[in-house]
Design a protein around this motif. Structure first.
Motif, PDB file in Angstrom:
ATOM      1  N   LEU A 215      -9.987  -4.091   4.970  1.00 24.54           N
ATOM      2  CA  LEU A 215      -8.899  -3.261   5.508  1.00 24.54           C
ATOM      3  C   LEU A 215      -8.943  -1.834   4.961  1.00 24.54           C
ATOM      4  O   LEU A 215      -8.966  -0.871   5.731  1.00 24.54           O
ATOM      5  N   GLU A 216      -8.947  -1.701   3.637  1.00 23.16           N
ATOM      6  CA  GLU A 216      -8.915  -0.366   3.045  1.00 23.16           C
ATOM      7  C   GLU A 216     -10.230   0.382   3.244  1.00 23.16           C
ATOM      8  O   GLU A 216     -10.232   1.558   3.612  1.00 23.16           O
ATOM      9  N   GLU A 217     -11.340  -0.302   3.004  1.00 26.75           N
ATOM     10  CA  GLU A 217     -12.638   0.368   3.094  1.00 26.75           C
ATOM     11  C   GLU A 217     -12.946   0.871   4.501  1.00 26.75           C
ATOM     12  O   GLU A 217     -13.519   1.938   4.682  1.00 26.75           O
ATOM     13  N   TYR A 218     -12.538   0.099   5.502  1.00 28.06           N
ATOM     14  CA  TYR A 218     -12.831   0.484   6.882  1.00 28.06           C
ATOM     15  C   TYR A 218     -11.635   1.092   7.605  1.00 28.06           C
ATOM     16  O   TYR A 218     -11.725   1.407   8.792  1.00 28.06           O
ATOM     17  N   GLY A 219     -10.531   1.261   6.885  1.00 26.19           N
ATOM     18  CA  GLY A 219      -9.355   1.890   7.476  1.00 26.19           C
ATOM     19  C   GLY A 219      -8.750   1.099   8.621  1.00 26.19           C
ATOM     20  O   GLY A 219      -8.247   1.681   9.582  1.00 26.19           O
ATOM     21  N   LEU A 220      -8.820  -0.228   8.511  1.00 28.12           N
ATOM     22  CA  LEU A 220      -8.271  -1.089   9.563  1.00 28.12           C
ATOM     23  C   LEU A 220      -6.855  -1.544   9.213  1.00 28.12           C
ATOM     24  O   LEU A 220      -6.526  -1.697   8.038  1.00 28.12           O
ATOM     25  N   THR A 221      -6.065  -1.774  10.223  1.00 32.82           N
ATOM     26  CA  THR A 221      -4.764  -2.417  10.021  1.00 32.82           C
ATOM     27  C   THR A 221      -4.983  -3.929  10.099  1.00 32.82           C
ATOM     28  O   THR A 221      -6.017  -4.398  10.584  1.00 32.82           O
ATOM     29  N   GLN A 222      -3.990  -4.667   9.660  1.00 33.45           N
ATOM     30  CA  GLN A 222      -4.074  -6.117   9.781  1.00 33.45           C
ATOM     31  C   GLN A 222      -4.171  -6.527  11.248  1.00 33.45           C
ATOM     32  O   GLN A 222      -4.897  -7.461  11.590  1.00 33.45           O
ATOM     33  N   ASP A 223      -3.470  -5.823  12.100  1.00 37.50           N
ATOM     34  CA  ASP A 223      -3.520  -6.123  13.532  1.00 37.50           C
ATOM     35  C   ASP A 223      -4.927  -5.890  14.093  1.00 37.50           C
ATOM     36  O   ASP A 223      -5.448  -6.707  14.855  1.00 37.50           O
ATOM     37  N   GLN A 224      -5.547  -4.785  13.714  1.00 31.86           N
ATOM     38  CA  GLN A 224      -6.905  -4.497  14.187  1.00 31.86           C
ATOM     39  C   GLN A 224      -7.902  -5.549  13.693  1.00 31.86           C
ATOM     40  O   GLN A 224      -8.781  -5.983  14.438  1.00 31.86           O
ATOM     41  N   LEU A 225      -7.752  -5.949  12.427  1.00 31.30           N
ATOM     42  CA  LEU A 225      -8.632  -6.976  11.889  1.00 31.30           C
ATOM     43  C   LEU A 225      -8.422  -8.297  12.619  1.00 31.30           C
ATOM     44  O   LEU A 225      -9.391  -8.975  12.975  1.00 31.30           O
ATOM     45  N   ALA A 226      -7.183  -8.638  12.861  1.00 34.99           N
ATOM     46  CA  ALA A 226      -6.874  -9.871  13.587  1.00 34.99           C
ATOM     47  C   ALA A 226      -7.533  -9.865  14.967  1.00 34.99           C
ATOM     48  O   ALA A 226      -8.115 -10.873  15.386  1.00 34.99           O
ATOM     49  N   GLN A 227      -7.466  -8.735  15.646  1.00 31.47           N
ATOM     50  CA  GLN A 227      -8.092  -8.636  16.960  1.00 31.47           C
ATOM     51  C   GLN A 227      -9.599  -8.829  16.866  1.00 31.47           C
ATOM     52  O   GLN A 227     -10.193  -9.531  17.688  1.00 31.47           O
ATOM     53  N   ARG A 228     -10.217  -8.225  15.874  1.00 26.21           N
ATOM     54  CA  ARG A 228     -11.668  -8.354  15.707  1.00 26.21           C
ATOM     55  C   ARG A 228     -12.068  -9.792  15.386  1.00 26.21           C
ATOM     56  O   ARG A 228     -13.127 -10.257  15.813  1.00 26.21           O
ATOM     57  N   LEU A 229     -11.235 -10.473  14.598  1.00 20.25           N
ATOM     58  CA  LEU A 229     -11.543 -11.847  14.205  1.00 20.25           C
ATOM     59  C   LEU A 229     -11.104 -12.875  15.245  1.00 20.25           C
ATOM     60  O   LEU A 229     -11.401 -14.056  15.106  1.00 20.25           O
ATOM     61  N   ARG A 230     -10.364 -12.414  16.240  1.00 17.18           N
ATOM     62  CA  ARG A 230      -9.837 -13.299  17.289  1.00 17.18           C
ATOM     63  C   ARG A 230      -8.865 -14.336  16.711  1.00 17.18           C
ATOM     64  O   ARG A 230      -8.921 -15.528  17.013  1.00 17.18           O
ATOM     65  N   VAL A 231      -7.968 -13.843  15.831  1.00 15.79           N
ATOM     66  CA  VAL A 231      -6.916 -14.672  15.251  1.00 15.79           C
ATOM     67  C   VAL A 231      -5.606 -13.898  15.336  1.00 15.79           C
ATOM     68  O   VAL A 231      -5.592 -12.714  15.694  1.00 15.79           O
ATOM     69  N   SER A 232      -4.521 -14.539  14.965  1.00 18.17           N
ATOM     70  CA  SER A 232      -3.226 -13.855  15.002  1.00 18.17           C
ATOM     71  C   SER A 232      -3.070 -12.920  13.805  1.00 18.17           C
ATOM     72  O   SER A 232      -3.705 -13.097  12.764  1.00 18.17           O
ATOM     73  N   ARG A 233      -2.207 -11.935  13.986  1.00 18.39           N
ATOM     74  CA  ARG A 233      -1.896 -11.022  12.888  1.00 18.39           C
ATOM     75  C   ARG A 233      -1.264 -11.792  11.741  1.00 18.39           C
ATOM     76  O   ARG A 233      -1.500 -11.497  10.572  1.00 18.39           O
ATOM     77  N   LEU A 234      -0.466 -12.808  12.058  1.00 13.19           N
ATOM     78  CA  LEU A 234       0.161 -13.633  11.033  1.00 13.19           C
ATOM     79  C   LEU A 234      -0.888 -14.312  10.158  1.00 13.19           C
ATOM     80  O   LEU A 234      -0.741 -14.372   8.929  1.00 13.19           O
ATOM     81  N   THR A 235      -1.956 -14.793  10.771  1.00 17.18           N
ATOM     82  CA  THR A 235      -3.030 -15.424  10.008  1.00 17.18           C
ATOM     83  C   THR A 235      -3.618 -14.446   9.004  1.00 17.18           C
ATOM     84  O   THR A 235      -3.789 -14.776   7.822  1.00 17.18           O
ATOM     85  N   VAL A 236      -3.930 -13.247   9.441  1.00 18.63           N
ATOM     86  CA  VAL A 236      -4.490 -12.232   8.541  1.00 18.63           C
ATOM     87  C   VAL A 236      -3.483 -11.879   7.454  1.00 18.63           C
ATOM     88  O   VAL A 236      -3.824 -11.814   6.269  1.00 18.63           O
ATOM     89  N   ASN A 237      -2.236 -11.681   7.835  1.00 15.47           N
ATOM     90  CA  ASN A 237      -1.203 -11.326   6.868  1.00 15.47           C
ATOM     91  C   ASN A 237      -1.048 -12.397   5.793  1.00 15.47           C
ATOM     92  O   ASN A 237      -0.956 -12.081   4.598  1.00 15.47           O
ATOM     93  N   GLU A 238      -1.036 -13.652   6.195  1.00 16.38           N
ATOM     94  CA  GLU A 238      -0.885 -14.735   5.229  1.00 16.38           C
ATOM     95  C   GLU A 238      -2.106 -14.868   4.331  1.00 16.38           C
ATOM     96  O   GLU A 238      -1.974 -15.194   3.148  1.00 16.38           O
ATOM     97  N   LEU A 239      -3.284 -14.597   4.845  1.00 18.08           N
ATOM     98  CA  LEU A 239      -4.484 -14.589   4.009  1.00 18.08           C
ATOM     99  C   LEU A 239      -4.411 -13.480   2.966  1.00 18.08           C
ATOM    100  O   LEU A 239      -4.673 -13.706   1.781  1.00 18.08           O
ATOM    101  N   VAL A 240      -4.065 -12.294   3.419  1.00 20.52           N
ATOM    102  CA  VAL A 240      -3.992 -11.133   2.518  1.00 20.52           C
ATOM    103  C   VAL A 240      -2.950 -11.358   1.434  1.00 20.52           C
ATOM    104  O   VAL A 240      -3.161 -11.027   0.264  1.00 20.52           O
ATOM    105  N   LYS A 241      -1.830 -11.957   1.780  1.00 21.31           N
ATOM    106  CA  LYS A 241      -0.751 -12.191   0.814  1.00 21.31           C
ATOM    107  C   LYS A 241      -0.965 -13.451  -0.028  1.00 21.31           C
ATOM    108  O   LYS A 241      -0.156 -13.754  -0.899  1.00 21.31           O
ATOM    109  N   GLY A 242      -2.042 -14.190   0.237  1.00 21.48           N
ATOM    110  CA  GLY A 242      -2.324 -15.389  -0.534  1.00 21.48           C
ATOM    111  C   GLY A 242      -1.452 -16.579  -0.168  1.00 21.48           C
ATOM    112  O   GLY A 242      -1.337 -17.528  -0.936  1.00 21.48           O
ATOM    113  N   LYS A 243      -0.858 -16.534   1.014  1.00 17.78           N
ATOM    114  CA  LYS A 243       0.006 -17.628   1.460  1.00 17.78           C
ATOM    115  C   LYS A 243      -0.745 -18.649   2.306  1.00 17.78           C
ATOM    116  O   LYS A 243      -0.186 -19.657   2.700  1.00 17.78           O
TER     117      LYS A 243
END
Length: 99
Positions: free
Chosen positions: A17-45
């Motif tokens: 996210l930081e190195e490539y200047g991506l938002t969680q939403d952009q990463l989620a789109q690239r990975l073909r998953v929900s933003r919630l999935t990315v958010n929970e991974l990042v937060k360790g949930k």
């Protein structure tokens, strides 16, 4: 180990996210998953799954095994913190059939 290993989400936050200047939403789109999935991974949930390791491996060029090893280190650390060591020590190891 004296401290808990770094969770995969921290690597996702800093190395992707930081190195490539991506938002969680952009990463989620690239990975073909929900933003919630990315958010929970990042937060360790949420634990990193084999499916997510494949996705992150493809995205980053890192081996899926790399991503799974990060999660495995967390899982083992947490288990060691939760399990009573006396219980583990009381387990009798199997003896070789040839002995």
């Amino acid at each position: 180990m004296e401290r808990r290993p770094t969770p995969p989400g921290r690597f996702i936050q800093s190395d992707i996210l930081e190195e490539y200047g991506l938002t969680q939403d952009q990463l989620a789109q690239r990975l073909r998953v929900s933003r919630l999935t990315v958010n929970e991974l990042v937060k360790g949930k949420r634990a990193l799954t084999a499916s997510m390791a494949l996705r992150l491996g493809r995205l980053t060029g890192q081996s899926p095994d790399y991503w799974l090893a990060l999660q495995r280190a967390i899982d083992l650390w947490d288990a060691q913190e939760e399990v009573d060591n006396r219980t583990i020590e009381e387990i009798e190891p199997l003896q070789s059939h040839t002995e």
